[in-house]
Design a protein around this motif. Structure first.
Motif, PDB file in Angstrom:
ATOM      1  N   LEU A 279      -1.667  -4.446 -10.045  1.00 43.42           N
ATOM      2  CA  LEU A 279      -2.060  -4.916 -11.376  1.00 43.42           C
ATOM      3  C   LEU A 279      -3.414  -4.362 -11.796  1.00 43.42           C
ATOM      4  O   LEU A 279      -3.645  -4.084 -12.971  1.00 43.42           O
ATOM      5  CB  LEU A 279      -2.085  -6.447 -11.403  1.00 43.42           C
ATOM      6  N   GLN A 280      -4.309  -4.211 -10.826  1.00 45.63           N
ATOM      7  CA  GLN A 280      -5.611  -3.611 -11.137  1.00 45.63           C
ATOM      8  C   GLN A 280      -5.452  -2.150 -11.541  1.00 45.63           C
ATOM      9  O   GLN A 280      -6.105  -1.679 -12.481  1.00 45.63           O
ATOM     10  CB  GLN A 280      -6.544  -3.723  -9.933  1.00 45.63           C
ATOM     11  N   GLU A 281      -4.588  -1.433 -10.851  1.00 44.92           N
ATOM     12  CA  GLU A 281      -4.374  -0.016 -11.149  1.00 44.92           C
ATOM     13  C   GLU A 281      -3.842   0.197 -12.557  1.00 44.92           C
ATOM     14  O   GLU A 281      -4.241   1.130 -13.245  1.00 44.92           O
ATOM     15  CB  GLU A 281      -3.405   0.594 -10.134  1.00 44.92           C
ATOM     16  N   ILE A 282      -2.916  -0.660 -12.969  1.00 43.53           N
ATOM     17  CA  ILE A 282      -2.321  -0.487 -14.297  1.00 43.53           C
ATOM     18  C   ILE A 282      -3.100  -1.245 -15.370  1.00 43.53           C
ATOM     19  O   ILE A 282      -2.696  -1.286 -16.533  1.00 43.53           O
ATOM     20  CB  ILE A 282      -0.840  -0.915 -14.321  1.00 43.53           C
TER      21      ILE A 282
ATOM     22  N   LEU B  33       4.167  -4.292   1.837  1.00 42.27           N
ATOM     23  CA  LEU B  33       4.693  -5.655   1.918  1.00 42.27           C
ATOM     24  C   LEU B  33       5.728  -5.776   3.030  1.00 42.27           C
ATOM     25  O   LEU B  33       5.760  -6.771   3.759  1.00 42.27           O
ATOM     26  CB  LEU B  33       5.299  -6.073   0.576  1.00 42.27           C
ATOM     27  N   ALA B  34       6.568  -4.770   3.164  1.00 41.75           N
ATOM     28  CA  ALA B  34       7.593  -4.813   4.206  1.00 41.75           C
ATOM     29  C   ALA B  34       6.975  -4.779   5.600  1.00 41.75           C
ATOM     30  O   ALA B  34       7.312  -5.594   6.467  1.00 41.75           O
ATOM     31  CB  ALA B  34       8.568  -3.655   4.037  1.00 41.75           C
TER      32      ALA B  34
ATOM     33  N   GLY C 220      -1.028  -4.711  -2.409  1.00 43.87           N
ATOM     34  CA  GLY C 220      -0.065  -5.703  -2.851  1.00 43.87           C
ATOM     35  C   GLY C 220       0.016  -5.729  -4.363  1.00 43.87           C
ATOM     36  O   GLY C 220      -0.423  -4.801  -5.048  1.00 43.87           O
ATOM     37  N   PHE C 221       0.547  -6.807  -4.897  1.00 48.04           N
ATOM     38  CA  PHE C 221       0.632  -6.943  -6.351  1.00 48.04           C
ATOM     39  C   PHE C 221      -0.759  -6.917  -6.987  1.00 48.04           C
ATOM     40  O   PHE C 221      -0.946  -6.396  -8.081  1.00 48.04           O
ATOM     41  CB  PHE C 221       1.328  -8.255  -6.722  1.00 48.04           C
TER      42      PHE C 221
ATOM     43  N   GLY D  49      -0.894  -8.635  -0.517  1.00 47.99           N
ATOM     44  CA  GLY D  49      -0.447  -7.668   0.475  1.00 47.99           C
ATOM     45  C   GLY D  49      -1.154  -7.835   1.802  1.00 47.99           C
ATOM     46  O   GLY D  49      -1.356  -6.869   2.537  1.00 47.99           O
ATOM     47  N   LYS D  50      -1.506  -9.080   2.127  1.00 45.49           N
ATOM     48  CA  LYS D  50      -2.271  -9.359   3.341  1.00 45.49           C
ATOM     49  C   LYS D  50      -1.380  -9.988   4.396  1.00 45.49           C
ATOM     50  O   LYS D  50      -0.699 -10.979   4.140  1.00 45.49           O
ATOM     51  CB  LYS D  50      -3.432 -10.302   3.022  1.00 45.49           C
ATOM     52  N   GLY D  51      -1.409  -9.430   5.600  1.00 41.58           N
ATOM     53  CA  GLY D  51      -0.662  -9.990   6.713  1.00 41.58           C
ATOM     54  C   GLY D  51      -1.542 -10.065   7.937  1.00 41.58           C
ATOM     55  O   GLY D  51      -1.945  -9.036   8.478  1.00 41.58           O
ATOM     56  N   GLY D  52      -1.883 -11.274   8.376  1.00 38.30           N
ATOM     57  CA  GLY D  52      -2.792 -11.434   9.506  1.00 38.30           C
ATOM     58  C   GLY D  52      -4.149 -10.847   9.182  1.00 38.30           C
ATOM     59  O   GLY D  52      -4.756 -11.137   8.147  1.00 38.30           O
TER      60      GLY D  52
END
Length: 356
Positions: free
Chosen positions: A278-281, A26-27, A273-274, A264-267
């Motif tokens: 969320l899918q992982e957990i 994200l950063a 991302g979130f 978590g998408k940039g360009g």
């Protein structure tokens, strides 16, 4: 019991390990590039303001308006990041307090006395003030050009426009540089604070996004104009970008920006991302919380596609499409404040305004 404690400890370690890549991505992929783009476009806008005030003609006005809308759209992509440097610099209030106080702007231009310090002046500067100065000071483009050329207050109006532009650029420059390793290096602090407690990066992100979604996405951009906070009395002039009539395109940019941040998408880059976390957990009773939130973003964008521009006129004459969009935004607010925050183990600490 001992086995249970071990399992819980391992799960916490796994989630901490899983959170770190979200923060790193994200950063580097969304937040810093978003501020970089905004900074670049505000620099371009500032130069256009200088060109226009030096030569107030139709060509320069058209160019300035184009750069203004580009910067306004870029702002939508980072507007909801109300934590860290943006919070300390009160960036949202400085750049996008709307509706703007056009009467105070006119009075300041007439008197030649500009005060841009203090909370009370936030509604006469920033992007909404520029929206008024470029589109609302007269009823036609010819009239607007006269306001910056032959009008008795033309020089004061030029100076006001220049000052508004420079203040925005200065504020964003501060926030952007605080994130950079060569500046304040908040990026490193952001990544290292990988817990879920109050003050952690996840805690601040979830709270700021949830609060922004409730107060400034749902309420300010559409709910308040629809009369949701005034016992059904509509206030169409309270929409964002009222004078340029660009409320809906900017609203769509804003929701798209929030969705990209969630993913978590940039360009052209799309990483963790979130959504992936969320899918992982396997969050949610149906283990589909990640997709349900993503689908809700899409549904809101679909509803906004059906709202005719300008939004202020739609609210006056045919509010049903705007009401439908508001309903879907309300559903997303509830998802964020309940299931999303709970799945991430984050306590909502801000005070809401309607008991949702």
């Amino acid at each position: 019991m001992l086995l249970s404690c071990v399992d819980n400890a391992e799960e916490k370690i796994e989630q901490t390990t899983a959170r770190r890549p979200v923060l790193e991505n994200l950063a580097s992929t969304v937040i810093i590039p978003g501020y970089e783009n905004l900074h670049s476009l505000l620099s371009k806008l500032d130069q256009s303001v200088k060109n226009f005030t030096a030569g107030p003609n139709a060509e320069n006005l058209t160019s300035l308006r184009g750069d203004f809308m580009d910067a306004y759209a870029a702002w939508q992509k980072v507007s909801f990041l109300e934590f860290g440097p943006a919070f300390s610099q009160t960036l949202r209030a400085e750049l996008n307090t709307f509706p703007t106080d056009n009467f105070s702007i006119d009075n300041a231009v007439q008197s030649g006395e500009f005060s841009f310090t203090g909370f009370s002046t936030q509604n006469r500067r920033g992007l909404p003030a520029m929206d008024y100065l470029l589109y609302g000071v007269a009823d036609s483009d010819e009239g607007i050009l006269e306001k910056y050329s032959t009008d008795s207050n033309a020089e004061n109006r030029k100076q006001y426009l220049l000052t508004v532009s420079q203040l925005m650029l200065t504020k964003v420059d501060l926030v952007y540089n605080q994130w950079l390793p060569t500046g304040g290096n908040y990026q490193e602090e952001f990544i290292q604070s990988d817990g879920t407690d109050v003050g952690s990066s996840f805690g601040e992100m979830v709270n700021s996004m949830s609060q922004y979604l409730e107060r400034f996405t749902r309420d300010a951009r559409i709910g308040i104009p629809l009369g949701k906070r005034s016992q059904g009395v509509i206030i169409p002039r309270n929409v964002e970008a009222y004078y340029s009539s660009q409320s809906i395109p900017l609203f769509q940019e804003h929701v798209s920006g929030m969705k990209d941040y969630y993913h978590g998408k940039g360009g052209s880059q799309d990483s963790k991302g979130f959504y992936e976390f969320l899918q992982e957990i396997k969050a949610g009773e149906d283990e589909r919380l990640a997709q349900r939130i993503s689908d809700q973003f899409d549904l809101i964008l679909s509803r906004l596609d059906q709202v005719p521009s300008p939004l202020a006129e739609t609210i006056r004459t045919n509010p049903a499409p705007a009401e439908a969009a508001h309903v879907e935004l309300q559903k997303l607010v509830i998802l964020f404040k309940t299931e999303f925050s709970s799945a991430l183990g984050v306590l909502i600490t801000y005070q809401d305004n309607d008991g949702d």
